[in-house]
Design a protein around this motif. Structure first.
Motif, PDB file in Angstrom:
ATOM      1  N   HIS A  92       0.820  -1.208   0.000  1.00  9.49           N
ATOM      2  CA  HIS A  92       0.000   0.000   0.000  1.00  9.49           C
ATOM      3  C   HIS A  92       0.856   1.260   0.000  1.00  9.49           C
ATOM      4  CE1 HIS A  92      -3.528   2.494   0.762  1.00  9.49           C
ATOM      5  NE2 HIS A  92      -2.819   3.127   1.700  1.00  9.49           N
ATOM      6  N   HIS A 122      -6.179  -2.454   7.990  1.00 13.83           N
ATOM      7  CA  HIS A 122      -7.013  -1.761   7.006  1.00 13.83           C
ATOM      8  C   HIS A 122      -7.395  -0.362   7.473  1.00 13.83           C
ATOM      9  CE1 HIS A 122      -7.502  -5.995   5.686  1.00 13.83           C
ATOM     10  NE2 HIS A 122      -7.398  -5.424   4.509  1.00 13.83           N
ATOM     11  N   GLN A 150      -8.730   1.843   3.938  1.00 18.69           N
ATOM     12  CA  GLN A 150      -9.637   1.197   2.991  1.00 18.69           C
ATOM     13  C   GLN A 150      -9.626  -0.311   3.207  1.00 18.69           C
ATOM     14  OE1 GLN A 150      -7.568   2.525  -0.598  1.00 18.69           O
ATOM     15  NE2 GLN A 150      -6.820   0.439  -0.946  1.00 18.69           N
ATOM     16  N   ARG A 151     -10.667  -0.957   2.672  1.00 14.94           N
ATOM     17  CA  ARG A 151     -10.720  -2.408   2.752  1.00 14.94           C
ATOM     18  C   ARG A 151     -11.499  -2.948   1.567  1.00 14.94           C
ATOM     19  NH1 ARG A 151     -11.114  -6.603   7.713  1.00 14.94           N
ATOM     20  NH2 ARG A 151     -11.241  -8.464   6.428  1.00 14.94           N
ATOM     21  N   GLU A 152     -11.102  -4.129   1.119  1.00 12.21           N
ATOM     22  CA  GLU A 152     -11.832  -4.810   0.051  1.00 12.21           C
ATOM     23  C   GLU A 152     -13.071  -5.479   0.638  1.00 12.21           C
ATOM     24  OE1 GLU A 152     -10.933  -4.859  -3.337  1.00 12.21           O
ATOM     25  OE2 GLU A 152      -9.573  -3.321  -2.589  1.00 12.21           O
ATOM     26  N   LEU A 201     -15.000  -5.022  -4.048  1.00 11.82           N
ATOM     27  CA  LEU A 201     -14.984  -3.572  -4.160  1.00 11.82           C
ATOM     28  C   LEU A 201     -13.989  -2.997  -3.166  1.00 11.82           C
ATOM     29  CD1 LEU A 201     -18.862  -3.134  -4.049  1.00 11.82           C
ATOM     30  CD2 LEU A 201     -17.465  -3.214  -6.122  1.00 11.82           C
ATOM     31  N   THR A 202     -13.449  -1.828  -3.470  1.00 11.44           N
ATOM     32  CA  THR A 202     -12.598  -1.122  -2.525  1.00 11.44           C
ATOM     33  C   THR A 202     -13.428  -0.050  -1.837  1.00 11.44           C
ATOM     34  OG1 THR A 202     -10.605  -1.502  -3.841  1.00 11.44           O
ATOM     35  CG2 THR A 202     -10.533   0.272  -2.229  1.00 11.44           C
ATOM     36  N   GLY A 221     -13.555   2.949   1.209  1.00 12.43           N
ATOM     37  CA  GLY A 221     -12.852   3.782   2.158  1.00 12.43           C
ATOM     38  C   GLY A 221     -13.459   3.668   3.540  1.00 12.43           C
ATOM     39  N   GLU A 236     -15.339  -1.404  10.055  1.00  9.84           N
ATOM     40  CA  GLU A 236     -14.532  -2.007   9.003  1.00  9.84           C
ATOM     41  C   GLU A 236     -15.310  -3.191   8.450  1.00  9.84           C
ATOM     42  OE1 GLU A 236     -10.435  -4.573   8.771  1.00  9.84           O
ATOM     43  OE2 GLU A 236     -10.498  -2.890  10.192  1.00  9.84           O
ATOM     44  N   ASN A 250     -17.782   6.319  -1.240  1.00 11.03           N
ATOM     45  CA  ASN A 250     -17.602   4.938  -1.685  1.00 11.03           C
ATOM     46  C   ASN A 250     -18.530   4.592  -2.833  1.00 11.03           C
ATOM     47  OD1 ASN A 250     -15.526   4.235   0.092  1.00 11.03           O
ATOM     48  ND2 ASN A 250     -16.949   3.640   1.706  1.00 11.03           N
ATOM     49  N   ASN A 279     -17.171   3.589  -6.602  1.00 12.74           N
ATOM     50  CA  ASN A 279     -17.474   2.286  -7.191  1.00 12.74           C
ATOM     51  C   ASN A 279     -18.540   2.355  -8.285  1.00 12.74           C
ATOM     52  OD1 ASN A 279     -15.932   0.013  -5.679  1.00 12.74           O
ATOM     53  ND2 ASN A 279     -16.567   1.416  -4.049  1.00 12.74           N
TER      54      ASN A 279
END
Length: 292
Positions: free
Chosen positions: A37, A76, A81-83, A87-88, A90, A97, A164, A168
Motif C-alpha cells: 500500500h 485496514h 480502505q478495505r476490500e 470492491l474497494t 474507504g 470495518e 464509496n 465504485n
C-alpha cells in the motif's frame, strides 16, 4: 556519495520482522499489505523486482504505519480502505470495518433477488445503519437497475458511504440519508437490509483490541442482550416494505433463535438462514406474515 535507498525486498523483510517481534498474529500478511500500500507496489513486484529502490517519503510513511500497527491499529484502518465483495471501500472513524462475514448477508439477498425477479429488476433497497455503505454498494454493483438509500445517524459515515458509492460507480443510484432507524424514511422497499449493532454490553470488554479500540462502539453494541436494534427494525419496517418485501439482517453467531423470536413477535416469519465459512449462523431473511 549519496546513501543508497532501501529496496522493496529489504522493506518486506524488515516489516515482517518488526511485526513478528511485536507479536502481531498475522505479521507476514499485514507486512505485505502495508508495504504494497505505502510503496504502491504489487506482489509481482516483490517477486521479480526486489531490488527496486523506494523513495524516502514512502519509506517514512511505511515506518509510521508499522508503528501504528504495533500499537494495535488494524491494518485496514491504517490503509484507510478495505476490500469487500470485490470492491474497494474507504473507511473513516465512524464506520465499521466491513468484514467477510457481512458478505454472507449480501449473498443471501442477491439469491432472493435473483429468484424473485432477476438481476435487472428495479429493486428499491434500504440499508439501515449503512456505515461505509458496504452492503448497499455491493448490492447495487450486482443489481444494475436497483437503487438504494443508506441510512445512518452519523454524518461522517454518510459522507464516507457517498464517496464509496461514487468511487465504485453506483453514486447515481445511492442516496445517503441521516435517519435514526426509520425516523426520516419515506416510501416502501423491496429489501430492507442491515448489519446492526448486536454485541451484548457485557461482551464489549472481551472483544479484541483491534475491534474494541478502533471500531465505533455505537455500531457494535446492541444493548444488554444485543437485540435492541433488531427490535427497532422489526417494529418499524412494516410501514416501509413493498408487497412481498423482505427484511435481511446479519446476526451474531448464537442469535438465530433470539432474533427470530423478535421478528415473529412483530408478525414476520423467517424465510431463509445462511451460515458463514466457520459454520455459524450469520444472516437471516424474514417475510411479513401479511402483505402491506
Amino acid at each position: 556519495m549519496a546513501e543508497a535507498r532501501p529496496t522493496l525486498g529489504m522493506l518486506h523483510a524488515e516489516a515482517r520482522a518488526r511485526l513478528a517481534q511485536a507479536g502481531i498474529e498475522d505479521a507476514a500478511l499485514d507486512a505485505r499489505l502495508l508495504v504494497e500500500h505505502f510503496t504502491k507496489s504489487s506482489r509481482t513486484d516483490a517477486l521479480v523486482r526486489p531490488e527496486l529502490e523506494i523513495a524516502a517519503p514512502s519509506v517514512s510513511a511505511l515506518d509510521e504505519a508499522l508503528a501504528r500497527r504495533i500499537l494495535g491499529m488494524p491494518v485496514h484502518r491504517i490503509m484507510g480502505q478495505r476490500e469487500f465483495y470485490g470492491l474497494t471501500l474507504g473507511l473513516s472513524d465512524e464506520t465499521l470495518e466491513p468484514r467477510p462475514d457481512t458478505e454472507i448477508l449480501v449473498d443471501l439477498v442477491l439469491g432472493e433477488a435473483r429468484q424473485e425477479g432477476g438481476e435487472d429488476r428495479p429493486y428499491r433497497i434500504l440499508d439501515l445503519g449503512t456505515g461505509s455503505g458496504a452492503i448497499a454498494i455491493a448490492l447495487l454493483s450486482a443489481l444494475p437497475s436497483a437503487c438504494a438509500i443508506g441510512a445512518d445517524i452519523s454524518e461522517d459515515a454518510l459522507a464516507t458511504a457517498r464517496r464509496n458509492a461514487d468511487m465504485n460507480g453506483v453514486g447515481g443510484r445511492f442516496v445517503g440519508l441521516r435517519s435514526d432507524w426509520f425516523s426520516e424514511i419515506e416510501g416502501r422497499f423491496d429489501f430492507i437490509v442491515s448489519n446492526p449493532p448486536y454485541i451484548r454490553e457485557h461482551d464489549w470488554k472481551s472483544l479484541s483490541r483491534e475491534v474494541r479500540d478502533f471500531d465505533p462502539r455505537k455500531a457494535l453494541v446492541g444493548g444488554v442482550d444485543g437485540l435492541d436494534a433488531y427490535r427497532a427494525i422489526a417494529q418499524g419496517c412494516h410501514g416501509h416494505l413493498a408487497t412481498g418485501g423482505r427484511v435481511a439482517v446479519e446476526i451474531g453467531y448464537d442469535q438465530k433463535e433470539a432474533v427470530t423470536r423478535v421478528f415473529k413477535a412483530c408478525a414476520f416469519r423467517r424465510a431463509t438462514a445462511a451460515k458463514d465459512l466457520a459454520g455459524h449462523n450469520r444472516a437471516l431473511i424474514f417475510h411479513a406474515e401479511k402483505t402491506p
